[in-house]
Each structure stands twice: as structure tokens, then as C-alpha cells.
Design a protein around this motif. Structure first.
Motif, PDB file in Angstrom:
ATOM      1  N   ILE A 171       1.063  -6.497   5.553  1.00 15.56           N
ATOM      2  CA  ILE A 171       0.434  -5.224   5.183  1.00 15.56           C
ATOM      3  C   ILE A 171      -0.289  -4.690   6.416  1.00 15.56           C
ATOM      4  O   ILE A 171      -1.129  -5.376   7.001  1.00 15.56           O
ATOM      5  CB  ILE A 171      -0.603  -5.398   4.054  1.00 15.56           C
ATOM      6  N   ARG A 172       0.036  -3.465   6.791  1.00 17.10           N
ATOM      7  CA  ARG A 172      -0.526  -2.897   8.022  1.00 17.10           C
ATOM      8  C   ARG A 172      -0.699  -1.396   7.864  1.00 17.10           C
ATOM      9  O   ARG A 172      -0.275  -0.830   6.859  1.00 17.10           O
ATOM     10  CB  ARG A 172       0.368  -3.238   9.203  1.00 17.10           C
ATOM     11  N   ASP A 173      -1.263  -0.768   8.894  1.00 18.50           N
ATOM     12  CA  ASP A 173      -1.602   0.652   8.769  1.00 18.50           C
ATOM     13  C   ASP A 173      -0.428   1.588   8.993  1.00 18.50           C
ATOM     14  O   ASP A 173      -0.558   2.794   8.822  1.00 18.50           O
ATOM     15  CB  ASP A 173      -2.739   1.008   9.741  1.00 18.50           C
TER      16      ASP A 173
ATOM     17  N   ALA B 101      -1.916  -9.154  -2.151  1.00 16.07           N
ATOM     18  CA  ALA B 101      -0.763  -9.434  -1.284  1.00 16.07           C
ATOM     19  C   ALA B 101      -0.247 -10.852  -1.539  1.00 16.07           C
ATOM     20  O   ALA B 101       0.968 -11.092  -1.539  1.00 16.07           O
ATOM     21  CB  ALA B 101      -1.154  -9.259   0.186  1.00 16.07           C
TER      22      ALA B 101
ATOM     23  N   LEU C 292      -3.124  -6.179   8.678  1.00 18.85           N
ATOM     24  CA  LEU C 292      -4.425  -6.198   8.023  1.00 18.85           C
ATOM     25  C   LEU C 292      -4.501  -7.492   7.221  1.00 18.85           C
ATOM     26  O   LEU C 292      -5.494  -8.195   7.246  1.00 18.85           O
ATOM     27  CB  LEU C 292      -4.576  -4.980   7.103  1.00 18.85           C
TER      28      LEU C 292
ATOM     29  N   LEU D  62      -1.056  -2.160  -3.401  1.00 24.35           N
ATOM     30  CA  LEU D  62      -1.313  -2.524  -2.008  1.00 24.35           C
ATOM     31  C   LEU D  62      -1.816  -1.346  -1.178  1.00 24.35           C
ATOM     32  O   LEU D  62      -2.151  -1.507  -0.005  1.00 24.35           O
ATOM     33  CB  LEU D  62      -0.033  -3.093  -1.375  1.00 24.35           C
TER      34      LEU D  62
ATOM     35  N   HIS E  87      -2.888   4.761  16.186  1.00 26.96           N
ATOM     36  CA  HIS E  87      -1.588   4.781  15.524  1.00 26.96           C
ATOM     37  C   HIS E  87      -1.024   6.187  15.409  1.00 26.96           C
ATOM     38  O   HIS E  87      -1.727   7.112  15.010  1.00 26.96           O
ATOM     39  CB  HIS E  87      -1.704   4.186  14.121  1.00 26.96           C
TER      40      HIS E  87
END
Lengths: 733, 338
Positions: free
Chosen positions: B231-233, B316, B241, A606, A667
Motif C-alpha cells: 500500500i503506497r501513495d 492490509a 506505507l 484501504l 509524487h
């Protein structure tokens, strides 16, 4: 006596901050206060053809709309706009004329009875532009880079040495533009006093810098303006130069002859300074035994069209790694953007990141352990000046950090460590910063009840200046810390430079010592004249202030209390001010160092990277306060995690606009991204640098952290990602 | 932010009347997205109709075993409601994957369905955007589109829906109860949000003067085999995302029922009946999950920066289905992807 120096003393201003008693620039009240809201340009280059505020002025509560066309006078010479840390060039002047130099440039200030009305009315200002061609993309304009600086003279013939090297590594590393995002918004409350003078509460890292700047920009006498900034909610370099809101609030106050507050929005703060995007090209040439023969480092950085902002990105190998041949160059590309500014460890955070990634790549090529390579190249001298260091315990940082981290259990091959679904990677990097010190003056007022007020114009930008000044004063005056009150960041107080560069701890501490010595001298005079004085005939150097008394240093029982000495002398208060200047030392180089170790866990499927452990071992001379010092380093480490994995100011070059100008989309690490952080302060006695052996900690905490993480990602995955931040799409790529 | 009128609705009928009377009016409940957009001048309502005090805060079981959730139930109350935790843990998990604790405390269930895209061009009034300003063009199409849609896009818009809660609701087969000038109606959540087509400025199928009154969850909550993976940054407080809500019914290792909804990839939560049908009767193995993922992502297209999302979404989906099958749902509290 060191009752406080070197201890984990809690912040003396901590209670005021957490209870809200500490007031920040945008919080000071004033009778009849009105509020300004900034209107920004929405194009990056051109001129304002028309600006129509007629609808704005119809809004209830709106008092005025200031533009370049109707503002009060502003200085017209560049010199007037150059603050003490201005780079070369022609500084930006808000509302000066019709020219647009960057997107987000302030072009009008709407002033209203309340902030909400000003904000609404600002949306009604109609602007017509004459747009001009522009460029904002550093990589697209790379060919226009021109050399600005060579941080060090070249040594030997680096190009030839690189060409003949047994093992050679050359690569580009790309660091994006990053913004500071301090928690406190930029704000100024300009108070129009009854006599027409101005008291300016400003968010800044240097009140005297802002004071001088405002006096020249507005052609005012020093007594006409006072700048105060008692608390600063983070700045990280963004407040070193006067920011435009202080000019706008002052303009508003002068135009309306009343008090004006200007608070920028988070989004507007992306129109201030930033860490410039850089392309860092590093070349390393090694002999097969792992010693370096060539180091080249070239940085290509963005700057504005109107100022040449350049920092030392490239020269750090001269401090770290022994090599007979070296060449360094800093190039600039002028673009239609605002001028970059200092951001925590300016130059080093970016440049050392590239250098330390390159060293890791070289260690792989040489099949050497990354620490072993660094020890083979270890330099005991600053090679550019061929000088020894005042102190350099970097090898101890490697040793202590490696031990705490468990580095010896590292399996060297990439992809060879695993835990469940995750690949595990261990990486390390070196950090380096300068140990700078500046002239600072401190005033001490000691009263006969054993209390002292210590004052100085220096800022505390959240780093702990109040606390270390109180600690040093308490020790130097022999008083409990509760008896010390510290006043900072008022332009009328004794001289201090901007708070930056990690120089304020050493600089303010020694100014306190110098002023305290003057106090002691006066006390000795008073005590020595007492009949039967135990201090009769004592030399100043033989005395110390201990437990509320002046005493013989070699026999504390021979003492006179401060109260007795002052009562006998008929003195209620002793006031001393002293400017401390450090003796020039051309025989030593002065640096702080660190070794940073990172563990990452990568879910390769992932692309998700977690930084599960960081050990940062720091050698920075004597640590004045191990509690605030540790916090400083932890903050730097967290920021380093952000630099490695998250932070990036994203611009759409078709519009020349920043598209993530808010902290939802820009971020930074959140708690869930931060795991174990272990800070180690390595003992580093330094007899040369200054009396206390203090070097400063502000910057060193971040340097090396991003590279340690990038190197750990390589070790985990076998993928070398040279374009920061290391987001999951790059891992998947 | 523009100047606006403010009215407090006394009951649902009053809210509908006020809303129908002023085409520029907007309902406000928690305000967590609307006020943000007003600050950016993206939303410029003539009037805010405050519905936050309407009696739409109940969570109640209906006669047939469904659960009816009032539109004003705060997101956090819903996530921690015992009936949701026990019977619909997939929904609880998805809600907790979103925003921050503070935002979830303020945000309402109905408002969550109404949140608008996070496309940066939609937020920036200085750039063209068909969703904000119909006909002005799509800046994302050839601009910064790393987090844009890969499914169901149109030539006019490639924005995504940012909701986590909606993804779980889509998987669970939730219904949306709506009241309006012509009475009450109910539509499936999967029909509530629209694809952009030629009208990207219209996010939902709510009509003029209509208001969401409740969400209804069917009796079956897939409480045994479910997972919500986002799922992300960064590990928290970021928009997806890609996110996946997976719910399985298993008989031994055989799949007797499957629901999969994907977030972050389209203008609405993305489901594929074909994929779910294909899973039915199959063993819960990676191969079958992978096949379902292929069916879900049929027709995926990407632009210059979001190509990675196609493969990321596929992986995912497989991972989330495996988590669901193993009864090891993704934790929203630990700093780790399972």
C-alpha cells in the motif's frame, strides 16, 4: 490554403529530440569549459556571518569560489533586476549580499575544472550564520493575510445575498505548494567568446527577457550578450523569469574570463519558484430553483518577504456563472520562502479547483445534477466587464463530454455505484482560461529554390511552437512543410515575449501570417512586372501563395511560380520581418473552456483511489495541430491527476525546509496511475478573436481536472475531502 | 559527494580484508542506494570496495532442497528466475513491487538488505538525525512522520526499513550467509536487521569486515497460497506505507501453517510468532485474519501524522491473508489492488 493548419502534423523537431541531436542548455560544448556548483543556505532567515572556502580552494581542480564578498559587480537597483514578468517588489539577487531570505538560497558558486570536483569541493565550504526568527507556515500565519488584489470589482452586495440565500455553501479548500519538476534540470552554459562577449545557453521560456535582464544586471550593452535556448525540456512557468543559475554562470564567466556551466541538481530546483500554497474560501448562495444569487471567493496565498506574487485565483466565476452579486479578493501572507512563480494555469488551476468543488457541493445541497446546475447558471457574458465572448462553446463541452463519458447513466446518490470491492464515483468540473495574444515579430527568408527560413525569438518549451510555426508558414507560403526551417529562441531574432499564458500559438501564428503577407507582396510586385503576367494588375488581397506559386485566389491556374518571379526580378532571396500587433477589441471577452469528467474507483477499506477514466472536452477555437494539441491536453490531465491525488511540497516549519525535494518523495502520477484519457476538441468557430480563430491550449488542459476527481471521490465515498492532495489517509479518516 | 578511494575486490577474502582495513570503507555492488546517499553527503565513505565482479551470482539448489542465492544476483534476475517464480512466487512478487525496472536491474540481493531508511531527516544533512549523526536528536519524532514506524520504535528513532524483498524473505524464513574476518556464519533474516533502540545508526547485525555472501531459502516456498500487498501513495514507484507478505498452508479451509511479515511499519520486517501460531488450526476466515492482525500489531504506537497506519496495517493484513487463502495473489503488473 490549409494543407497543414488543423492537421495532426508530427513534430518537426521530434526526430532531433529522440535521437539526441537537439541540444539543451547544459549540453553545449566550449573550449576550456569549467563547471560551477551551487552552495545553498541551510537556514531560512538571517545573515551569513562568515563563509570560509579555504578547504574548498585546496581541492585539485578548483579554480574559484564566488560569494557575495568577492563576486564581480552586480547592479544595485531593483529596476535592473526586474524582468518582464517580475511581480511587485525587490527581486532576489543571487550572491548579492550576506542576507538569507529563504532556505536553499544560493550563497556560493564553486568553480572547478570538472563538475564532480566542484560538487565535492562545495561540501567543504564552511558557513556560519546569524539566524533570525522566521515563519514559513501559511496556515499558522493566516491571520496576517493582507489583501493584495481584487481581480474584479465587487458587484451588488454579495455578503447580504449570501446571508439570505435559500441554499448556501461556504468552505475552505486548501491547495498545497507544488513544484514544476520539468524533466530538464535548470542549466546555463555561459560561453566566453574571444572578443569578451558572452553567448549564454540558458534554459528559459524567454531569451529576450533573459537578455534584457542580464544586460541590466551586469551593465552590458545589448551586443555584448546573446541568449540562446533552442530546446527546453519542460518548464511549465518555472522558466518565465530568469533563474539564478543564469546569473551565477554569467558571474563565473566574468570572474574567470572563461566559459562556465552551471547545472542545478533536482534538489536545488526546489529553491526556485513554485505554485504557492493557497487557502481558497468559496461562498455560493443559491435560490431554491438553482440559480445563483451570490458568489464570494477569497484566496490566501503564500509569497516571499521581498516580492508580492499574486495571480487570479478567485475571479473565474465571473466568466462561468451568472450571479447578480459577487465579491473576490486575493490576500497574501509574506513568509521566509522564495517567491512563488507561475505554474501551468497559474491562479486558475487552484482557484477553479476550489470553485468547482464548491459548485459540486452546491449541486448536492440543491439535489441537482452537477451539469444541470452549471447550465442553470451558465453565463453568456463576462460579468465583470459585461461583455459577450468572442466565442464560448462551453455548453457543447458539457454535452459532448457527457455523451462520451456516459454521464446519463450516473446514479446521483453518493456510494450508489460499485464494482466488486471498489466504490465507483463519477464527477465533473468546468475549466476556464484566458485566450491571450501578444505582439510577436517573425522574419521570413524565402529563397528562389522554394525554401523558407522562419525565425523568431519565441521559445518552444516542448509545446510544439516549432511545429505550428512550420505548419502556418507552409500554408501561408504555399510550400511543403519540408521546405520550411524554423529558428527559435535566440535573443538576436525578431521580438517575442516569454512563452507562457497559452498565448504563443495564436501570437506566433499570426506573426507568421503577417510576415508571409509581406513576402507575397514582394512576389506580386516581381510577378506583376513579368511580360504577359497572369497577375498583371492583381491586388494583393486577390492573390495567394499556392503550390510554390503566387496565384489569383479565385483562379489558381493564373499563377507564376516563385522561382520564375524571383528569377525574372533578379532576386535570390526575399527577406521580410513583420511585427504583428493584434487589434484591440474592447467589445469581447476572450476565454477557452473545458468540461472534465472523471471516473474514480475507491477501495474504501484501504483508502486507495484510482482514476480510471477522464474525458476532457475542450473549446479553444481552432486547433492548429490536433496531434500536439491532444498531447498538450493529455499532459494537463495527467498533471491534474497528480494535483488531485499526489502532488505536495512538504515543509518542516521548525526548520523552514522542504523535506521532499526530490522526485522519489515528491509524487507525480506514474504510468500505473494513468488509465484512459479521452480528449475531445469541440468545434468553436471564432470570427472575432483573430484571423485564424486560434485561442491557445497550454493551460486549459489542467484546469478543472483536480476538481472533477475530488467530486468523483465524493460521489464514490460520500466523503468531501477539501485538502489536497487526496491521499489515502484522508479517505480512511 | 566526497572524494573517495576505489578498490576492486578480487575475491571474497580480499573484500573482507579491504573492509576490515578501513573502517570508513563501504562495499558497493549495484549502488542504487549508496550512490544516492553519497550524492546527499549522507554516506561519505573513505573508500568504495567494488564487489560487483565477485562470483556471487548463482542461484542453486542445495542437497536438502533449499535454494542458495548469491548476494550479487540482480533483483530482477531473481524475480524472474524460474525456480523463484515456481517455488517462491511470494519473493518474486515482493521484488517486483519495489522500485522501478531500471533500479531492480542494478540492485543486488545483498544490497537490497543493506538499503537504508527513506526518512527525510536522515537524507537532509541540515537537520538533526540520530541515525545519521548519533546523539543529534530525532527530527521525525515531532516532525513529519506520516510514513514512520508504529512498531518497535525507540525514543531515539522511528524510521522504517524500506525494503520490499526483505519482507518476503522474513515471511519465508530466509537465512543470511555472512563471511567475515573470523569465518563464515549464518543468521536468520529476521535477526539480520535491528530495532533502533539506543543505536539507530546501526541498521544490521553485520560485524566489522563482514560481507553478505548469499541468501538461503528453506525448501518450503508456500507457492500455492501467498500474496504480497503493498500500500503506497501511488500505484507504483513509491515506498510502502504498509506492505504485507502472507503465506499460508491450507488443508481444505483450515490453516495448517502461516507466515505473515509486515513492511513499512518498523525498523525491520515485522513478524509475530504469536500471530502465526494463533492462525494455525483455524479456518481461513476474516475473523481469524483479523485476530492475527491484532496480535501482529500489539503495542503499535503512533506519532502526530502516522496514526492511520495502525488501522491501515490491520486491514492490509486481513486483505493479504484473504488473497493468500483464496490463491488470488496481488498482481504487481496490473493497475489495481485485488
Amino acid at each position: 490554403m490549409n494543407a497543414y493548419i488543423g492537421t495532426p502534423t508530427s513534430r518537426v523537431d521530434g526526430r532531433a529530440k529522440v535521437t539526441g541531436a537537439a541540444k539543451y542548455a547544459g549540453e553545449f560544448p566550449a573550449g576550456g569549459l569549467v563547471h560551477g556548483f551551487v552552495v545553498e543556505a541551510t537556514i531560512p532567515c538571517g545573515r551569513i556571518a562568515t563563509i570560509d572556502a579555504s578547504e574548498t580552494l585546496k581541492v585539485k581542480g578548483v579554480l574559484d569560489v564566488l560569494t557575495h564578498a568577492n563576486r564581480p559587480p552586480l547592479a544595485d537597483k531593483d529596476e535592473a533586476w526586474k524582468d518582464e514578468v517580475a511581480p511587485e517588489g525587490s527581486p532576489f539577487r543571487p550572491l548579492y549580499d550576506d542576507k538569507i531570505k529563504f532556505n536553499g538560497q544560493p550563497i556560493a558558486l564553486v568553480i572547478a575544472e570538472d563538475w564532480e570536483s566542484a560538487k565535492f569541493a562545495a561540501t567543504l565550504v564552511r558557513v556560519e550564520y546569524e539566524q533570525q526568527g522566521f515563519a514559513t507556515d501559511l496556515e499558522g500565519e493566516r491571520s496576517k493575510a493582507a489583501e493584495k488584489d481584487r481581480p474584479h470589482k465587487p458587484r451588488g452586495d454579495a455578503a447580504a445575498a449570501l446571508a439570505r440565500a435559500d441554499v448556501r455553501h461556504e468552505a475552505d479548500y486548501v491547495i498545497p505548494t507544488e513544484h514544476h519538476n520539468p524533466m530538464e534540470l535548470y542549466a546555463t552554459t555561459a560561453i566566453w567568446e574571444s572578443d569578451g562577449k558572452l553567448t549564454i545557453y540558458d534554459k528559459t521560456q524567454g531569451v529576450q527577457n533573459v537578455h534584457k535582464f542580464l544586460c541590466t544586471v551586469f551593465d552590458k550593452k545589448p551586443d555584448d550578450i546573446r541568449v540562446v535556448s533552442p530546446y527546453v525540456g519542460g518548464a511549465f512557468g518555472s522558466g518565465l523569469r530568469p533563474q539564478y543559475q543564469v546569473v551565477l554562470a554569467t558571474l563565473g564567466a566574468l570572474a574567470l574570463k572563461r566559459s562556465v556551466r552551471v547545472v542545478l541538481t533536482r534538489q536545488q530546483m526546489y529553491g526556485l519558484g513554485y505554485r504557492p500554497m493557497t487557502i481558497e474560501r468559496v461562498g455560493l448562495g443559491a435560490k431554491s430553483d438553482g440559480t445563483l444569487d451570490a458568489v464570494t471567493h477569497e484566496a490566501i496565498a503564500v509569497t516571499s518577504r521581498y516580492e508580492d506574487f499574486a495571480r487570479n485565483d478567485t475571479g473565474w466565476a465571473e466568466q462561468l456563472y451568472s450571479s447578480p452579486n459577487s465579491r473576490f479578493s486575493h490576500k497574501l501572507v509574506h513568509l521566509d520562502v522564495s517567491t512563488p512563480c507561475d505554474m501551468r494555469a497559474p491562479g486558475a488551476a487552484s482557484g477553479v479547483c476550489a470553485l468547482e468543488c464548491a459548485m459540486d457541493e452546491l449541486s448536492v445541497a440543491l439535489k441537482l445534477d452537477p451539469i444541470e446546475l452549471r447550465l442553470k447558471c451558465y453565463s453568456d457574458r463576462d460579468q465583470s466587464e459585461n461583455l459577450p465572448y468572442t466565442s464560448k462553446q462551453l455548453h457543447e463541452c458539457y454535452a459532448r463530454g457527457a455523451e462520451a463519458f456516459g454521464w446519463s447513466r450516473r446514479s446521483p446518490a453518493p456510494r450508489s455505484m460499485r464494482d466488486g470491492k471498489e466504490l465507483v464515483g463519477w464527477g465533473m468540473a468546468t475549466g476556464v482560461w484566458e485566450a491571450l495574444q501578444m505582439p510577436v515579430a517573425v522574419r521570413i527568408v524565402l529563397t528562389s529554390n522554394g525554401h523558407a527560413e522562419v525565425s523568431c525569438a519565441a521559445s518552444d518549451i516542448g509545446t510544439g511552437t516549432y511545429t505550428i510555426v512550420a505548419q502556418v508558414a507552409a500554408d501561408a507560403l504555399g510550400l511543403p512543410i519540408e521546405n520550411i526551417s524554423v529558428r527559435l529562441a535566440d535573443s538576436t531574432l525578431p521580438q517575442a515575449p516569454v512563452e507562457g499564458g497559452s498565448w504563443m500559438a495564436a501570437s506566433s501564428a499570426h506573426a507568421v501570417l503577417a510576415a508571409a503577407e509581406e513576402v507575397r507582396k514582394e512576389l506580386l510586385g516581381l510577378a506583376g512586372k513579368m511580360p504577359g503576367s497572369p497577375l498583371a494588375g492583381a491586388e494583393l488581397a486577390d492573390t495567394a501563395l499556392i503550390d510554390g506559386s503566387i496565384a489569383r485566389a479565385d483562379d489558381n491556374s493564373r499563377a507564376v511560380t516563385i522561382a520564375d518571379a524571383m528569377r525574372h526580378g533578379g532576386v535570390e532571396r526575399i527577406e521580410k520581418e513583420k511585427l504583428n500587433q493584434f487589434a484591440e477589441d474592447k467589445k469581447h471577452a476572450r476565454n477557452t473552456h473545458s468540461a472534465v469528467f472523471a471516473e474514480v474507483r475507491v477501495d474504501e477499506e484501504l483508502g486507495i483511489i484510482r482514476v480510471t477514466r477522464i474525458v476532457s472536452a475542450v473549446a479553444a477555437g481552432r486547433i492548429l495541430n490536433t496531434k500536439t494539441g491532444r498531447s498538450q491536453i493529455m499532459g494537463g490531465v495527467v498533471w491534474g491527476i497528480g494535483m488531485a491525488l499526489h502532488e505536495e511540497t512538504v515543509m518542516d516549519h521548525r526548520f523552514g525546509r522542504i523535506m521532499n525535494a526530490n522526485i522519489a518523495e515528491y509524487h507525480i502520477p506514474v504510468n500505473a496511475d494513468v488509465h484512459d484519457i479521452d480528449v475531445i476538441f469541440v468545434d468553436e468557430a471564432d470570427a472575432h478573436i483573430n484571423k485564424l480563430g486560434v485561442k491557445g491550449l497550454g493551460e486549459i488542459g489542467i484546469v478543472g481536472v483536480p476538481a472533477s476527481i475530488a467530486n468523483a471521490v465524493y460521489h464514490a465515498t460520500g466523503k468531501r475531502i477539501r485538502r489536497f492532495p487526496i491521499t489515502l489517509d484522508k479517505v480512511l479518516d | 559527494m566526497n572524494n573517495f578511494q576505489y578498490a576492486r575486490a578480487t575475491d571474497v577474502a580480499d573484500a573482507i580484508r579491504l573492509l576490515a582495513a578501513d573502517l570508513g570503507a563501504k562495499l558497493i555492488a549495484g549502488g542504487t542506494n549508496l550512490i544516492d546517499l553519497m550524492k546527499e553527503n549522507v554516506e561519505r565513505p573513505s573508500r568504495l570496495i567494488d564487489i560487483s565482479r565477485l562470483p556471487l551470482r548463482n542461484v542453486e539448489e542445495t542437497a536438502d532442497g533449499s535454494l542458495r542465492i548469491g548476494a550479487l544476483v540482480p533483483n530482477s534476475d531473481l524475480a524472474y528466475h524460474p525456480l523463484i517464480e515456481q517455488r517462491y512466487p511470494l519473493l518474486a512478487s515482493a521484488i517486483l513491487a519495489g522500485a522501478s525496472a531500471q533500479l531492480r536491474n542494478m540492485a543486488s540481493v545483498g544490497g537490497n538488505l543493506m538499503q537504508r531508511t527513506r526518512c527525510p531527516y536522515f537524507y537532509d544533512t541540515a537537520t538533526p538525525c540520530n541515525k545519521r549523526n548519533p546523539g543529534s536528536g530525532c527530527s521525525a519524532m515531532d516532525g513529519l512522520n506520516r510514513n514512520h514506524a508504529i512498531l518497535g520504535t525507540s525514543a531515539a528513532c522511528i524510521a522504517t526499513n524500506p525494503s520490499d524483498m526483505s519482507v518476503a524473505l522474513a515471511a519465508l524464513g530466509a537465512l543470511v550467509h555472512i563471511a567475515g574476518p573470523s569465518g563464515e556464519r549464518t543468521i536468520a533474516l529476521t535477526d539480520f536487521h535491528r530495532l533502533p533502540g539506543n543505536t539507530p545508526h546501526v541498521d544490521t547485525n553485520l560485524g566489522t569486515g563482514e560481507i553478505i555472501t548469499a541468501i538461503e531459502l528453506p525448501p518450503h516456498g508456500f507457492a500455492q497460497n501467498y500474496s504480497y500487498l503493498k500500500i503506497r501513495d501511488r500505484m507504483s514507484y513509491a515506498f510502502a506505507l504498509v506492505s504485507v507478505a502472507a503465506a499460508l498452508e491450507l488443508e481444505g479451509n483450515a490453516i495448517s501453517g502461516a507466515r505473515v511479515a509486515v513492511g513499512g511499519v518498523a525498523h525491520k520486517p515485522w513478524r509475530s510468532l504469536e500471530a502465526e501460531t494463533a492462525l494455525r488450526g483455524q479456518a481461513a476466515t476474516p475473523d481469524h485474519f483479523s485476530h492475527a492482525a491484532d496480535l501482529l500489531l500489539q503495542g503499535a504506537t503512533s506519532r502526530s501524522h502516522n496514526g492511520f497506519k495502525v488501522e491501515l496495517a490491520r486491514r492490509a493484513i486481513v486483505r493479504t491473508l484473504a488473497q493468500a487463502a483464496n490463491a488470488t495473489p496481488q498482481s504487481q503488473a496490473h493497475k489495481k489492488i485485488a
